[in-house]
Structures are given as C-alpha cells and as structure tokens.
Scaffold this active site. Sequence first.
Site, PDB file in Angstrom:
ATOM      1  N   ARG A   1       0.865  -1.194   0.063  1.00 31.44           N
ATOM      2  CA  ARG A   1      -0.036  -0.057  -0.029  1.00 31.44           C
ATOM      3  C   ARG A   1       0.888   1.481  -0.005  1.00 31.44           C
ATOM      4  O   ARG A   1       0.379   2.330  -0.504  1.00 31.44           O
ATOM      5  CB  ARG A   1      -0.926  -0.078   1.396  1.00 31.44           C
ATOM      6  CG  ARG A   1      -1.993  -1.320   0.916  1.00 31.44           C
ATOM      7  CD  ARG A   1      -3.106  -1.219   2.101  1.00 31.44           C
ATOM      8  NE  ARG A   1      -2.580  -1.264   3.252  1.00 31.44           N
ATOM      9  CZ  ARG A   1      -2.473  -2.630   4.079  1.00 31.44           C
ATOM     10  NH1 ARG A   1      -3.029  -3.705   3.488  1.00 31.44           N
ATOM     11  NH2 ARG A   1      -1.900  -2.582   5.342  1.00 31.44           N
TER      12      ARG A   1
ATOM     13  N   GLU B   1       3.498  -6.435  14.326  1.00 30.62           N
ATOM     14  CA  GLU B   1       2.703  -6.768  15.400  1.00 30.62           C
ATOM     15  C   GLU B   1       2.369  -8.017  15.015  1.00 30.62           C
ATOM     16  O   GLU B   1       1.888  -8.828  16.081  1.00 30.62           O
ATOM     17  CB  GLU B   1       1.555  -6.024  15.530  1.00 30.62           C
ATOM     18  CG  GLU B   1       0.804  -5.329  14.618  1.00 30.62           C
ATOM     19  CD  GLU B   1       1.232  -4.284  13.452  1.00 30.62           C
ATOM     20  OE1 GLU B   1       0.518  -3.431  13.169  1.00 30.62           O
ATOM     21  OE2 GLU B   1       2.425  -4.291  13.269  1.00 30.62           O
TER      22      GLU B   1
END
Length: 170
Positions: free
Chosen positions: A58, A95
């Site tokens: 992205r 994460e």
Amino acid sequence: MNLQEKITDYKNFPKKGIIFRDFGPVLRDPSTLSLIADEFERYFHPKDVDVFAGIESRGFVLATLLSARYDKGMILIRKADKLPGKTIKATYKTEYSQDVIEIQKDAIKKGQRVVICDDLLATGGTAKAAGKLVEKAGGIISGFAFIIELTELGGIKGISKYNCKSLVKY
C-alpha cells in the site's frame, strides 16, 4: 474535508482484537487523493526530495501519488525475493510476525534524498527496516510519509530522528 471520515474501520481483522484502518475508500475519491498530495506537499519541500520509496504494497500507492505530484522518481521496497538483480535485505518484526524486505542495490544513487512512504505506521518495524535499507543503499532519509498512524503502538519512536508526517492519528 475530514480525511478520517474516509477511512473505514474493520473490527477483528485480520485477527480478533485488531481494528483494521482501511484507506481503500480514499483511493476511490480523486479529491481525497488530491488532498493527501496537497498535505504532504506542504510538509516536504521539493528541494529536499530526490525520490520517493514505497513500502509494499500500500505504500506504493502513496509513493506513486507523491512522485507524480513532485515530478520525482519512485522506487520499490518489497517483500523478500520479489525484486530482480542484486538486492539489500533487512529483517524486522511487525505486530503479527517477523518479515524481510529488500531494495534493489542500485535503486538509489549515493546521496539521493528519499522520502519513505507507507499507508500506516503501527509498531514501526517496517519503517525502521526500510530506513536501514535506504541508508545502506547510499540514500539520505528526508523523511517518512504515512496516511495513518496508530499512536498507541509507539512506532514513531524508532524513526523520530527523521521528519515524519502522518495525516490521521488514532
């Protein structure tokens, strides 16, 4: 225009307890894309940028938008084994996992000023690794550009010595 209103939240995606901030609706609105380019143009002066680097995938969108606005080049920072030729690699933690990104060894000329772009700053692992790649390739980091920053995850700490701009903070 409120950019945050254009971002859609998806609870429990990609896993339970996560709120995914989707900037997909932003891409469908030309006036919002223009607003994004305007905001970054106010922050990063054209004389301080030679090239934009987009982090897969992205970040490619933002880097392409800004490279067109600034009339500058764009380079790719990709996941491992996606680029031809000689590459430089960096390992980092997100994460969710541990990953590897890479840049083509000859993508940046020594001393070129680079703004690294991504859609989202979370823990900062990807951004920090991208910065290491740019510097290892001979570039100078002019800054980082993010559409969204998740402030509670503290990702900005790992790159705070650079000029960083996030348009929407959660």
